[in-house]
Design an enzyme around this catalytic site. Structure first.
Site, PDB file in Angstrom:
ATOM      1  N   HIS A 140       0.842  -1.195   0.000  1.00 14.17           N
ATOM      2  CA  HIS A 140       0.000   0.000   0.000  1.00 14.17           C
ATOM      3  C   HIS A 140       0.884   1.255   0.000  1.00 14.17           C
ATOM      4  O   HIS A 140       2.121   1.163  -0.062  1.00 14.17           O
ATOM      5  CB  HIS A 140      -0.985  -0.011   1.167  1.00 14.17           C
ATOM      6  CG  HIS A 140      -0.363  -0.079   2.530  1.00 14.17           C
ATOM      7  ND1 HIS A 140       0.578   0.822   2.977  1.00 14.17           N
ATOM      8  CD2 HIS A 140      -0.541  -0.958   3.554  1.00 14.17           C
ATOM      9  CE1 HIS A 140       0.928   0.535   4.203  1.00 14.17           C
ATOM     10  NE2 HIS A 140       0.288  -0.567   4.584  1.00 14.17           N
ATOM     11  N   HIS A 152       4.096   1.341   2.290  1.00 10.78           N
ATOM     12  CA  HIS A 152       5.242   0.572   1.783  1.00 10.78           C
ATOM     13  C   HIS A 152       5.831   1.272   0.554  1.00 10.78           C
ATOM     14  O   HIS A 152       7.041   1.337   0.372  1.00 10.78           O
ATOM     15  CB  HIS A 152       4.829  -0.838   1.359  1.00 10.78           C
ATOM     16  CG  HIS A 152       4.032  -1.589   2.387  1.00 10.78           C
ATOM     17  ND1 HIS A 152       2.771  -2.070   2.141  1.00 10.78           N
ATOM     18  CD2 HIS A 152       4.331  -1.935   3.654  1.00 10.78           C
ATOM     19  CE1 HIS A 152       2.323  -2.696   3.224  1.00 10.78           C
ATOM     20  NE2 HIS A 152       3.250  -2.624   4.160  1.00 10.78           N
ATOM     21  N   CYS A 190       0.201 -10.897  22.696  1.00  7.21           N
ATOM     22  CA  CYS A 190      -0.733 -10.572  21.603  1.00  7.21           C
ATOM     23  C   CYS A 190      -0.279 -11.321  20.358  1.00  7.21           C
ATOM     24  O   CYS A 190       0.853 -11.140  19.903  1.00  7.21           O
ATOM     25  CB  CYS A 190      -0.772  -9.073  21.316  1.00  7.21           C
ATOM     26  SG  CYS A 190      -1.723  -8.705  19.821  1.00  7.21           S
ATOM     27  N   CYS A 235       0.487  -8.902  17.343  1.00  8.60           N
ATOM     28  CA  CYS A 235       1.775  -8.199  17.382  1.00  8.60           C
ATOM     29  C   CYS A 235       2.949  -9.158  17.537  1.00  8.60           C
ATOM     30  O   CYS A 235       4.098  -8.741  17.389  1.00  8.60           O
ATOM     31  CB  CYS A 235       1.831  -7.230  18.557  1.00  8.60           C
ATOM     32  SG  CYS A 235       0.518  -6.030  18.596  1.00  8.60           S
ATOM     33  N   CYS A 245      -4.700  -5.568  24.021  1.00  7.32           N
ATOM     34  CA  CYS A 245      -3.565  -5.076  23.245  1.00  7.32           C
ATOM     35  C   CYS A 245      -3.842  -3.622  22.843  1.00  7.32           C
ATOM     36  O   CYS A 245      -4.897  -3.345  22.270  1.00  7.32           O
ATOM     37  CB  CYS A 245      -3.385  -5.931  21.995  1.00  7.32           C
ATOM     38  SG  CYS A 245      -2.331  -5.154  20.767  1.00  7.32           S
ATOM     39  N   HIS A 262      -4.215  -3.714  18.793  1.00  8.06           N
ATOM     40  CA  HIS A 262      -5.300  -4.473  18.164  1.00  8.06           C
ATOM     41  C   HIS A 262      -6.614  -4.409  18.942  1.00  8.06           C
ATOM     42  O   HIS A 262      -7.655  -4.797  18.417  1.00  8.06           O
ATOM     43  CB  HIS A 262      -4.890  -5.940  18.016  1.00  8.06           C
ATOM     44  CG  HIS A 262      -3.820  -6.153  16.995  1.00  8.06           C
ATOM     45  ND1 HIS A 262      -2.480  -5.995  17.294  1.00  8.06           N
ATOM     46  CD2 HIS A 262      -3.881  -6.475  15.680  1.00  8.06           C
ATOM     47  CE1 HIS A 262      -1.764  -6.232  16.201  1.00  8.06           C
ATOM     48  NE2 HIS A 262      -2.593  -6.513  15.210  1.00  8.06           N
ATOM     49  N   LYS A 286      -6.464   7.649   9.579  1.00  5.51           N
ATOM     50  CA  LYS A 286      -5.494   6.563   9.576  1.00  5.51           C
ATOM     51  C   LYS A 286      -5.872   5.625   8.428  1.00  5.51           C
ATOM     52  O   LYS A 286      -7.051   5.353   8.206  1.00  5.51           O
ATOM     53  CB  LYS A 286      -5.613   5.839  10.928  1.00  5.51           C
ATOM     54  CG  LYS A 286      -4.565   4.798  11.116  1.00  5.51           C
ATOM     55  CD  LYS A 286      -4.609   4.200  12.502  1.00  5.51           C
ATOM     56  CE  LYS A 286      -3.681   2.997  12.488  1.00  5.51           C
ATOM     57  NZ  LYS A 286      -3.849   2.083  13.561  1.00  5.51           N
ATOM     58  N   LYS A 302      -7.874  -0.975   6.516  1.00  9.00           N
ATOM     59  CA  LYS A 302      -8.773  -1.806   5.709  1.00  9.00           C
ATOM     60  C   LYS A 302     -10.216  -1.561   6.093  1.00  9.00           C
ATOM     61  O   LYS A 302     -11.077  -1.461   5.233  1.00  9.00           O
ATOM     62  CB  LYS A 302      -8.443  -3.283   5.958  1.00  9.00           C
ATOM     63  CG  LYS A 302      -7.546  -3.877   4.900  1.00  9.00           C
ATOM     64  CD  LYS A 302      -7.614  -5.384   4.989  1.00  9.00           C
ATOM     65  CE  LYS A 302      -6.395  -5.977   4.312  1.00  9.00           C
ATOM     66  NZ  LYS A 302      -6.010  -7.263   4.825  1.00  9.00           N
TER      67      LYS A 302
HETATM   68  N1  MSP Z   1       8.463  -6.755   8.576  1.00 10.78           N
HETATM   69  C1  MSP Z   1       8.605  -5.576   9.351  1.00 10.78           C
HETATM   70  C2  MSP Z   1       9.903  -4.862   9.064  1.00 10.78           C
HETATM   71  C3  MSP Z   1      11.115  -5.688   9.274  1.00 10.78           C
HETATM   72  S1  MSP Z   1      12.561  -4.843   8.834  1.00 10.78           S
HETATM   73  C4  MSP Z   1      13.772  -5.792   9.374  1.00 10.78           C
HETATM   74  C5  MSP Z   1       7.459  -4.638   9.053  1.00 10.78           C
HETATM   75  N2  MSP Z   1       6.844  -4.779   7.877  1.00 10.78           N
HETATM   76  S2  MSP Z   1       5.588  -3.936   7.365  1.00 10.78           S
HETATM   77  O1  MSP Z   1       5.125  -4.602   6.187  1.00 10.78           O
HETATM   78  O2  MSP Z   1       4.631  -3.737   8.398  1.00 10.78           O
HETATM   79  O3  MSP Z   1       6.184  -2.571   6.899  1.00 10.78           O
HETATM   80  C6  MSP Z   1       6.372  -1.514   7.792  1.00 10.78           C
HETATM   81  C7  MSP Z   1       6.919  -0.336   7.025  1.00 10.78           C
HETATM   82  O4  MSP Z   1       6.019   0.052   5.982  1.00 10.78           O
HETATM   83  C8  MSP Z   1       7.066   0.920   7.850  1.00 10.78           C
HETATM   84  O5  MSP Z   1       8.250   0.931   8.590  1.00 10.78           O
HETATM   85  C9  MSP Z   1       7.078   1.958   6.777  1.00 10.78           C
HETATM   86  O6  MSP Z   1       8.291   1.924   6.116  1.00 10.78           O
HETATM   87  C10 MSP Z   1       5.983   1.445   5.866  1.00 10.78           C
HETATM   88  N3  MSP Z   1       4.654   1.908   6.266  1.00 10.78           N
HETATM   89  C11 MSP Z   1       3.568   1.146   6.559  1.00 10.78           C
HETATM   90  N4  MSP Z   1       2.516   1.962   6.776  1.00 10.78           N
HETATM   91  C12 MSP Z   1       2.878   3.252   6.647  1.00 10.78           C
HETATM   92  C13 MSP Z   1       2.195   4.486   6.623  1.00 10.78           C
HETATM   93  N5  MSP Z   1       0.901   4.608   6.877  1.00 10.78           N
HETATM   94  N6  MSP Z   1       2.918   5.602   6.299  1.00 10.78           N
HETATM   95  C14 MSP Z   1       4.234   5.547   5.961  1.00 10.78           C
HETATM   96  N7  MSP Z   1       4.886   4.384   5.954  1.00 10.78           N
HETATM   97  C15 MSP Z   1       4.314   3.259   6.516  1.00 10.78           C
HETATM   98  O7  MSP Z   1       7.178  -3.783   9.870  1.00 10.78           O
END
Ligand code: MSP
Length: 641
Positions: free
Chosen positions: A19, A22, A127, A130, A144, A147, A296, A299
């Site tokens: 999304h 990422h 949790c 998490c 949690c 969640h 925020k 989903k």
């Molecule tokens: N798998 C772990 C990271 C492990 S690194 C060794 C993880 N993955 S995640 O799929 O949840 O991705 C988190 C990352 O996605 C955040 O750190 C950020 O880079 C990005 N984002 C997810 N949601 C976001 C927003 N709403 N806004 C900006 N970036 C965010 O955590």
């Protein structure tokens, strides 16, 4: 500049599809990598997916598939999304790959042998969402805090990493290295967190509870806790200590993450590295969170921005427009809002107007007026201003990129775009073209414009790579762009230039606005172009001008500019929409004889069909406007030539 640069993104969980969040991190990383490549550095960009742990096991079970098959599918989706968004990476690591599990196990074994890990008992509120235990302090009504689900009390024997013993060392390290964690607010957050006692870290999960993980090399009744496994990807992807790639890139490693995973990267990871005898990373660069239209992203709210679908709405410029917007809009380190209205405004104002118009004006002027041969006239203060603006923009860009401040880098480039647009207005090359004596001056102006656009084709490369490539195809350079060549003032010969218009087409949010804009733009092309090409008399005679009598006039609802006129051409009546409402009241016009273009393609403006155009003169400066009327009487329908 030469050197090496190694940048990593977080590896994304395969429990959700890619999304906006990422995509932002990966776009930011891609932009930074491109910038360093442009500067001539040897760059390595790593991204990938995080595939172990309860969450993935649970979601795969719910989908009725084996976790590996599930991970394969989602990991491929991430990869495909980055590819389709035009993002480049040098390696894509998956934590289920043998090259990763081997390095994780080697590090675990090393820490076990060194006495950094012990078997202990742990009981706590867990949790499953998490994948972590919560302390009494963190729990909200037994639930949690993230969640809002009821926590489960679990007691089990687990292996622990002696993280607590590194607390003092870490505090000192962070204090002594002010830009280890940046921006500063996150460094302060970590120093605040480290004021409370640091606990040892449970790094295992009993296989009776969770099978989906990397077995501990010294006790196969356990798998590795997913964070301990995941963080090591940054090392395993380079082959681990001893591998030539590791030796080359690890010394310069920088991580890019979102603020949600700050603690793992700023506390667990440095302690793990220290214990394993691996040098620490150079910088942890932390960005904040996107909300969507003020909420925020979630989903359940149904407001999740899917990057590919979003970009696709804007056709071939979608990828560039999307990345430009997120890089320009988010102040690195602070939360930002993704709003469609703001996106469209930036696309129209910054990309279509400021940049697109500059490129179109400059390349059209050069293509129309360049004759080559003669030496350009001397430079004047106008050129000096543009040269200085280019130098200043590059200096500020360099500073900004050193701190991941993409928004400041882009603002600096746009200052230059503004200066170049003002240069066109000030020098008026279309007016110079009318006087033979001004030829050397015109050549100087065209050269400066070519140089300015060429400069933009280089400095924009990291930010809007597709548009930058189109600019370079039109103006040069034809070889691989290099930051060192991003200067204005050194070019002494006009290069071959192709006209490039519509680099970023304007967009509107409604069909009628779009139609209106297109029709107005088409008219402006006919009437108001500031660099009119010469035409032959027969071309002019293709325009059918006629006298028309205004029979009725009224305002077009919801439009400040438009009037709907009913005019008589003698044998027929027509409706013509004219953009003159700010200059004439409807009543002023009724009974007047005006001149219209009678053979103009019909167009629809704000929902009103228009069959022709009323001629009017206007000035740029004060915006005065006058409709053409007749000096002596002629019947409606009379031809004007
Ligand atoms: N798998 C772990 C990271 C492990 S690194 C060794 C993880 N993955 S995640 O799929 O949840 O991705 C988190 C990352 O996605 C955040 O750190 C950020 O880079 C990005 N984002 C997810 N949601 C976001 C927003 N709403 N806004 C900006 N970036 C965010 O955590």
């Amino acid at each position: 500049m030469s050197g090496t640069f190694y940048l990593t993104t977080p590896i994304y969980y395969v429990n959700a599809l890619p999304h906006l969040g990422h995509a932002y991190t990966t776009i930011a990383a891609d932009t930074m990598a491109r910038y360093h490549r442009l500067a001539g550095e040897d760059v390595w960009l790593l991204t990938g997916t995080d595939e172990h742990g309860d969450r993935i096991a649970q979601i795969a079970a719910a989908a009725g598939v084996d976790p590996q098959a599930y991970a394969d599918r989602i990991s491929a989706e991430f990869r495909q999304t980055w590819d389709r968004l035009g993002l480049r990476y040098d390696d894509y690591i998956r934590t289920t790959e043998p090259r990763h599990t081997q390095v994780v196990q080697a590090i675990l074994q090393k820490l076990w042998d060194a006495g950094e890990i012990y078997l202990g008992k742990y009981g706590g509120h867990y949790c499953f969402g998490c994948e972590r235990f919560y302390t009494e302090k963190e729990i909200v009504d037994g639930k949690c805090p993230d969640h809002l689900t009821v926590l489960t009390w679990i007691e089990e024997e687990n292996y622990f990493f002696k993280m607590s013993k590194y607390q003092g060392w870490l505090i000192d390290y962070v204090n002594q290295h002010p830009d280890f964690i940046r921006p500063e607010r996150y460094r302060n957050e970590i120093l605040g967190f480290l004021r409370d006692p640091l606990q040892d870290l449970s790094i295992s999960r009993p296989r009776t509870r969770l099978e989906w993980g990397i077995p501990l090399p010294f006790d196969d009744k356990y798998v590795t806790y997913v964070w301990f496994d995941a963080l090591i990807n940054y090392v395993s992807a380079l082959g681990g200590p001893g591998d030539p790639r590791f030796e080359k890139f690890w010394p310069v490693v920088q991580h890019l993450i979102g603020k949600d995973i700050l603690k793992q990267h700023a506390v667990y990871w440095p302690c793990m590295l220290k214990a394993a005898g691996i040098p620490l990373y150079q910088h942890l660069n932390v960005h904040a969170y996107w909300t969507v239209e003020g909420h925020k992203m979630s989903k359940s709210l149904g407001n999740v921005i899917e990057p590919l679908a979003f970009a696709a709405e804007y056709g071939s410029v979608g990828n560039d427009a999307f990345r430009y917007f997120v890089l320009r809009e988010m102040t690195f380190g602070l939360d930002s809002d993704f709003a469609k209205g703001a996106f469209v405004t930036r696309l129209n104002a910054d990309l279509a107007n400021d940049l697109g118009n500059l490129v179109s004006r400059a390349t059209t002027l050069i293509a129309n007026f360049a004759v080559g041969a003669g030496a350009p006239g001397p430079t004047t203060p106008d050129e000096a201003t543009v040269v200085r603006a280019a130098e200043e923009a590059r200096r500020l860009l360099g500073e900004a990129m050193g701190e991941f401040a993409f928004q400041r880098g882009l603002a600096a480039i746009w200052e230059f775009v503004g200066a170049a647009n003002r240069y066109v207005d000030a020098t008026q090359p279309w007016a110079l073209a009318r006087k033979a004596a001004e030829r050397p001056r015109l050549d100087r102006v065209l050269l400066t414009l070519a140089d300015s656009v060429r400069y933009l084709g280089i400095v924009l490369d990291p930010f809007v790579p597709d548009a930058a490539a189109r600019i370079r195809a039109a103006v040069g350079p034809t070889s691989t762009p290099r930051l060192a060549e991003a200067t204005v003032g050194a070019l002494d010969r006009l290069p071959a230039v192709q006209k490039l218009s519509g680099l970023f087409p304007r967009v509107g949010d409604s069909k009628s606005e779009r139609e209106t804009r297109n029709a107005m733009a088409a008219m402006e092309k006919v009437t108001g172009a500031d660099e009119p090409p010469r035409i032959k008399i027969d071309e002019f005679s293709r325009v059918e001008l006629r006298v028309a009598e205004v029979v009725a006039a009224e305002a077009v609802p919801k439009s400040k500019k438009l009037l709907k006129l009913t005019v008589s051409l003698g044998s027929e009546q027509r409706t013509i929409v004219a953009g003159i409402a700010q200059h004439y009241a409807p009543a002023d016009l009724v009974g007047k004889k005006v001149v219209v273009v009678a053979n103009l393609e019909p167009a629809t403006l704000m929902g009103v069909p228009s069959q022709g155009m009323v001629l009017a003169g206007s000035t740029d400066g004060d915006g005065a406007l006058a409709v053409l009327t007749l000096d002596r009487d002629l019947p409606p329908g009379a031809r004007v030539r």
